[in-house]
Design a protein around this motif. Sequence first.
Motif, PDB file in Angstrom:
ATOM      1  N   TRP A  96     -23.611   8.234   7.179  1.00 28.61           N
ATOM      2  CA  TRP A  96     -22.832   9.007   7.814  1.00 28.61           C
ATOM      3  C   TRP A  96     -21.628   8.326   7.935  1.00 28.61           C
ATOM      4  O   TRP A  96     -20.384   8.808   7.725  1.00 28.61           O
ATOM      5  N   ASP A  97     -21.584   7.100   8.307  1.00 27.64           N
ATOM      6  CA  ASP A  97     -20.373   6.141   8.450  1.00 27.64           C
ATOM      7  C   ASP A  97     -19.362   6.118   7.024  1.00 27.64           C
ATOM      8  O   ASP A  97     -18.369   6.578   7.055  1.00 27.64           O
ATOM      9  N   ALA A  98     -20.076   5.848   5.965  1.00 29.95           N
ATOM     10  CA  ALA A  98     -19.571   6.059   4.616  1.00 29.95           C
ATOM     11  C   ALA A  98     -18.868   7.231   4.465  1.00 29.95           C
ATOM     12  O   ALA A  98     -17.714   7.296   3.886  1.00 29.95           O
ATOM     13  N   TRP A  99     -19.598   8.124   4.848  1.00 33.21           N
ATOM     14  CA  TRP A  99     -19.028   9.820   4.423  1.00 33.21           C
ATOM     15  C   TRP A  99     -17.836   9.949   5.478  1.00 33.21           C
ATOM     16  O   TRP A  99     -16.744  10.311   4.930  1.00 33.21           O
ATOM     17  N   ALA A 100     -17.900   9.512   6.641  1.00 36.36           N
ATOM     18  CA  ALA A 100     -16.744   9.657   7.543  1.00 36.36           C
ATOM     19  C   ALA A 100     -15.688   9.176   6.851  1.00 36.36           C
ATOM     20  O   ALA A 100     -14.494   9.434   7.060  1.00 36.36           O
ATOM     21  N   LYS A 101     -15.544   7.768   6.619  1.00 36.89           N
ATOM     22  CA  LYS A 101     -14.369   7.092   5.918  1.00 36.89           C
ATOM     23  C   LYS A 101     -13.877   7.830   4.950  1.00 36.89           C
ATOM     24  O   LYS A 101     -12.629   7.937   4.901  1.00 36.89           O
ATOM     25  N   ASP A 102     -14.946   8.286   4.167  1.00 38.05           N
ATOM     26  CA  ASP A 102     -14.213   9.002   2.885  1.00 38.05           C
ATOM     27  C   ASP A 102     -13.271  10.273   3.275  1.00 38.05           C
ATOM     28  O   ASP A 102     -12.296  10.552   2.807  1.00 38.05           O
ATOM     29  N   VAL A 103     -13.884  11.114   4.318  1.00 40.93           N
ATOM     30  CA  VAL A 103     -13.307  12.276   4.780  1.00 40.93           C
ATOM     31  C   VAL A 103     -11.860  11.782   5.408  1.00 40.93           C
ATOM     32  O   VAL A 103     -10.808  12.349   5.408  1.00 40.93           O
ATOM     33  N   LEU A 104     -11.899  10.624   6.285  1.00 42.01           N
ATOM     34  CA  LEU A 104     -10.801  10.264   7.152  1.00 42.01           C
ATOM     35  C   LEU A 104      -9.679   9.613   6.171  1.00 42.01           C
ATOM     36  O   LEU A 104      -8.612   9.836   6.528  1.00 42.01           O
ATOM     37  N   LYS A 105     -10.218   9.157   5.047  1.00 47.81           N
ATOM     38  CA  LYS A 105      -9.068   8.559   4.098  1.00 47.81           C
ATOM     39  C   LYS A 105      -8.134   9.870   3.592  1.00 47.81           C
ATOM     40  O   LYS A 105      -6.967   9.679   3.290  1.00 47.81           O
ATOM     41  N   THR A 106      -8.797  10.985   3.288  1.00 46.23           N
ATOM     42  CA  THR A 106      -8.075  12.163   2.770  1.00 46.23           C
ATOM     43  C   THR A 106      -7.531  12.863   3.846  1.00 46.23           C
ATOM     44  O   THR A 106      -6.892  13.786   3.340  1.00 46.23           O
ATOM     45  N   ALA A 107      -7.846  12.762   5.156  1.00 44.62           N
ATOM     46  CA  ALA A 107      -7.190  13.742   6.064  1.00 44.62           C
ATOM     47  C   ALA A 107      -6.042  13.328   6.449  1.00 44.62           C
ATOM     48  O   ALA A 107      -5.634  12.011   6.581  1.00 44.62           O
ATOM     49  N   ARG A 127     -17.029   9.176  13.256  1.00 39.21           N
ATOM     50  CA  ARG A 127     -18.074  10.447  12.716  1.00 39.21           C
ATOM     51  C   ARG A 127     -17.750  11.556  13.295  1.00 39.21           C
ATOM     52  O   ARG A 127     -17.873  12.609  12.573  1.00 39.21           O
ATOM     53  N   VAL A 128     -17.388  11.959  14.607  1.00 36.00           N
ATOM     54  CA  VAL A 128     -17.331  13.156  15.184  1.00 36.00           C
ATOM     55  C   VAL A 128     -16.010  13.778  14.713  1.00 36.00           C
ATOM     56  O   VAL A 128     -16.022  15.141  14.214  1.00 36.00           O
ATOM     57  N   ALA A 132     -15.306  17.410  12.672  1.00 38.65           N
ATOM     58  CA  ALA A 132     -14.465  18.212  12.909  1.00 38.65           C
ATOM     59  C   ALA A 132     -13.474  18.578  11.763  1.00 38.65           C
ATOM     60  O   ALA A 132     -13.336  19.861  11.519  1.00 38.65           O
ATOM     61  N   ILE A 133     -13.172  17.549  11.311  1.00 31.77           N
ATOM     62  CA  ILE A 133     -12.133  17.790   9.926  1.00 31.77           C
ATOM     63  C   ILE A 133     -12.791  18.563   8.986  1.00 31.77           C
ATOM     64  O   ILE A 133     -12.223  19.701   8.333  1.00 31.77           O
ATOM     65  N   GLU A 134     -13.949  18.233   8.470  1.00 30.60           N
ATOM     66  CA  GLU A 134     -14.871  18.879   7.398  1.00 30.60           C
ATOM     67  C   GLU A 134     -14.973  20.631   7.927  1.00 30.60           C
ATOM     68  O   GLU A 134     -14.882  21.285   7.028  1.00 30.60           O
ATOM     69  N   TYR A 135     -15.319  20.629   9.280  1.00 26.61           N
ATOM     70  CA  TYR A 135     -15.562  21.959   9.658  1.00 26.61           C
ATOM     71  C   TYR A 135     -14.415  22.893   9.532  1.00 26.61           C
ATOM     72  O   TYR A 135     -14.145  23.773   8.929  1.00 26.61           O
ATOM     73  N   CYS A 136     -13.324  22.320   9.946  1.00 23.50           N
ATOM     74  CA  CYS A 136     -11.936  22.989   9.787  1.00 23.50           C
ATOM     75  C   CYS A 136     -11.621  23.175   8.144  1.00 23.50           C
ATOM     76  O   CYS A 136     -11.029  24.222   7.967  1.00 23.50           O
ATOM     77  N   ARG A 137     -12.026  22.343   7.432  1.00 26.64           N
ATOM     78  CA  ARG A 137     -11.553  22.449   6.052  1.00 26.64           C
ATOM     79  C   ARG A 137     -12.554  23.722   5.356  1.00 26.64           C
ATOM     80  O   ARG A 137     -11.783  24.616   4.680  1.00 26.64           O
ATOM     81  N   LYS A 138     -13.650  23.767   5.682  1.00 26.63           N
ATOM     82  CA  LYS A 138     -14.650  24.727   5.127  1.00 26.63           C
ATOM     83  C   LYS A 138     -14.460  26.035   5.953  1.00 26.63           C
ATOM     84  O   LYS A 138     -14.728  27.014   5.414  1.00 26.63           O
ATOM     85  N   ASN A 139     -13.848  26.144   6.962  1.00 28.54           N
ATOM     86  CA  ASN A 139     -13.509  27.373   7.828  1.00 28.54           C
ATOM     87  C   ASN A 139     -11.970  27.556   8.161  1.00 28.54           C
ATOM     88  O   ASN A 139     -11.633  27.154   9.430  1.00 28.54           O
TER      89      ASN A 139
END
Length: 146
Positions: A96-107, A127-128, A132-139
């Motif tokens: 989850w940490d690795a995924w969160a870092k990947d998302v935040l790198k591109t945010a 992580r939270v 939230a960012i991933e949710y907004c991207r998908k919706n």
Amino acid sequence: MDNRNLMGELWPKWMLEPELSRLLNERWGSLHQDKLRECIRQHRLERDTKPDIAAIHKAYCSIVPQADVLARGEVVQTRRDATCLQGPSPAEYADWDAWAKDVLKTATAAEIDAAKERLGISPDTHRVLAVAIEYCRKNPVTPQTA
């Protein structure tokens, strides 16, 4: 109740005491009644003076897998409760940490602010915030949902 009546028919001289009656209702109520009935009938062939409740119960347990003795709903609920109480494993947190870092790198800063505003949260973990960012991207906000 039917099985207690059957026992009364098979052993007419036997009287069921009130305490034993309550105990049988409690212990035998959730069992497979058809299998219990067969155990009672078989016990009658083996013993004609008075029934041995423990022997009947033991015979039932020998033919019914113990997982079936518990109600299926109780088994499912217990498993669900255990899973909820365990929480994520250290490996799951690392993923989850690795995924969160990947998302935040591109945010972008705008995406982060939009996620906080849209969801009405001020997350205190990366992580939270990533969720939230991933949710907004998908919706994405559309004129219909705005």
